[in-house]
Motif scaffolding. Sequence first.
Motif, PDB file in Angstrom:
ATOM      1  N   LEU A 226      10.615  11.387  -2.266  1.00  0.00           N
ATOM      2  CA  LEU A 226       9.189  11.059  -2.289  1.00  0.00           C
ATOM      3  C   LEU A 226       8.854  10.027  -1.212  1.00  0.00           C
ATOM      4  O   LEU A 226       7.819  10.131  -0.530  1.00  0.00           O
ATOM      5  N   ALA A 227       9.725   9.024  -1.063  1.00  0.00           N
ATOM      6  CA  ALA A 227       9.476   7.960  -0.098  1.00  0.00           C
ATOM      7  C   ALA A 227       9.472   8.483   1.329  1.00  0.00           C
ATOM      8  O   ALA A 227       8.709   8.002   2.177  1.00  0.00           O
ATOM      9  N   ALA A 228      10.321   9.485   1.609  1.00  0.00           N
ATOM     10  CA  ALA A 228      10.414  10.026   2.970  1.00  0.00           C
ATOM     11  C   ALA A 228       9.101  10.683   3.395  1.00  0.00           C
ATOM     12  O   ALA A 228       8.793  10.748   4.592  1.00  0.00           O
TER      13      ALA A 228
ATOM     14  N   LEU B 234       4.733   5.511  -6.536  1.00  0.00           N
ATOM     15  CA  LEU B 234       5.146   6.822  -6.020  1.00  0.00           C
ATOM     16  C   LEU B 234       5.313   7.832  -7.143  1.00  0.00           C
ATOM     17  O   LEU B 234       4.860   8.975  -7.063  1.00  0.00           O
ATOM     18  N   LEU B 235       6.007   7.411  -8.212  1.00  0.00           N
ATOM     19  CA  LEU B 235       6.280   8.319  -9.325  1.00  0.00           C
ATOM     20  C   LEU B 235       4.996   8.699 -10.064  1.00  0.00           C
ATOM     21  O   LEU B 235       4.805   9.868 -10.427  1.00  0.00           O
TER      22      LEU B 235
ATOM     23  N   VAL C 188       0.850  -1.183   0.000  1.00  0.00           N
ATOM     24  CA  VAL C 188       0.000   0.000   0.000  1.00  0.00           C
ATOM     25  C   VAL C 188       0.882   1.227   0.000  1.00  0.00           C
ATOM     26  O   VAL C 188       1.758   1.394   0.858  1.00  0.00           O
ATOM     27  N   VAL C 189       0.681   2.092  -0.995  1.00  0.00           N
ATOM     28  CA  VAL C 189       1.468   3.317  -1.143  1.00  0.00           C
ATOM     29  C   VAL C 189       0.522   4.509  -1.092  1.00  0.00           C
ATOM     30  O   VAL C 189      -0.277   4.716  -2.016  1.00  0.00           O
TER      31      VAL C 189
ATOM     32  N   ARG D 270      21.790   8.549 -10.250  1.00  0.00           N
ATOM     33  CA  ARG D 270      21.931   9.073  -8.880  1.00  0.00           C
ATOM     34  C   ARG D 270      20.831  10.072  -8.555  1.00  0.00           C
ATOM     35  O   ARG D 270      20.230  10.040  -7.476  1.00  0.00           O
ATOM     36  N   ALA D 271      20.557  10.970  -9.492  1.00  0.00           N
ATOM     37  CA  ALA D 271      19.518  11.974  -9.265  1.00  0.00           C
ATOM     38  C   ALA D 271      18.144  11.316  -9.132  1.00  0.00           C
ATOM     39  O   ALA D 271      17.322  11.736  -8.316  1.00  0.00           O
ATOM     40  N   SER D 272      17.900  10.284  -9.927  1.00  0.00           N
ATOM     41  CA  SER D 272      16.615   9.571  -9.850  1.00  0.00           C
ATOM     42  C   SER D 272      16.450   8.916  -8.486  1.00  0.00           C
ATOM     43  O   SER D 272      15.364   8.970  -7.884  1.00  0.00           O
ATOM     44  N   ARG D 273      17.531   8.274  -8.007  1.00  0.00           N
ATOM     45  CA  ARG D 273      17.458   7.623  -6.683  1.00  0.00           C
ATOM     46  C   ARG D 273      17.173   8.652  -5.593  1.00  0.00           C
ATOM     47  O   ARG D 273      16.351   8.417  -4.693  1.00  0.00           O
TER      48      ARG D 273
END
Length: 264
Positions: free
Chosen positions: A250-252, A51-52, A10-11, A241-244
């Motif tokens: 977003l995850a935070a 998320l994206l 669940v997101v 790197r920028a994508s990560r």
Amino acid sequence: MNVALFPDVVVNGETIPSAAIAAEAQNHTAPRDKPGIAWRKAAQALAIRALLLQEARARGLEPDPIELAPGRVETEDEALIRGLLDEALTIAPVTEDAVRAEWARDPDRYRSAPLWDVSHILCACDPRDEQEREAAAARSVALLERLDGDAKGFAAVARESDCGSKAAGGHLGQLGPGDTVPEFEAALRGLTEGGMTPAPVLSRHGWHIIRLNATAPGQVLPYETVRPKIAQALEKAAWARASRTFVETLAAKADITGASLAPI
């Protein structure tokens, strides 16, 4: 894999059902005795995707699919994610100093392709036909036994090859990576100059006895030749790197259950 053992993901209130994760898990590698790893990778991938897509819709983005290859067009979800990353990420241009520094770190990595001077004896067959395959295998073993490890007599025995090269003693000339089928090339890479395969090698064409007459290792390429390739690799690394970092941001702020976004 028993789907019932694994939870839904669940997101931010959006449920990704376990059946969807099970289907995605087929695209991820894991040890045979640890299917849970493939499941966790799949759950993570789908959680990131959710998320994206949520962020893209929150920004009011509209999908604009492009053609990726002949007959392969982006899905709307793929187009949304691409559009989001194009908008959200800022990648600093790769500098000439960075490219040159990467090259100078180990110029030996950048070489032209090697060349192999090769001869072979072919006992042709359709590998899918068991009877034909076994008959050709027996014949190839008999020819190999006649050579008795002596590659010098190769040309004489090669007159019995099923390849047109038999008129030249089995000589195929100079080959490079990709010039032969993968099974043939893999065996070739394991040989030393003047060496011969200790056992026949099966390919889609039949059984081969292969001799490496000589090898010319690839030469170190000059900086100007490899510069575009290095610059492209650095740009891709910076984008990754920028994508990560963006996904971590977003995850935070997200509420995620059933999946971890920590490296697996």
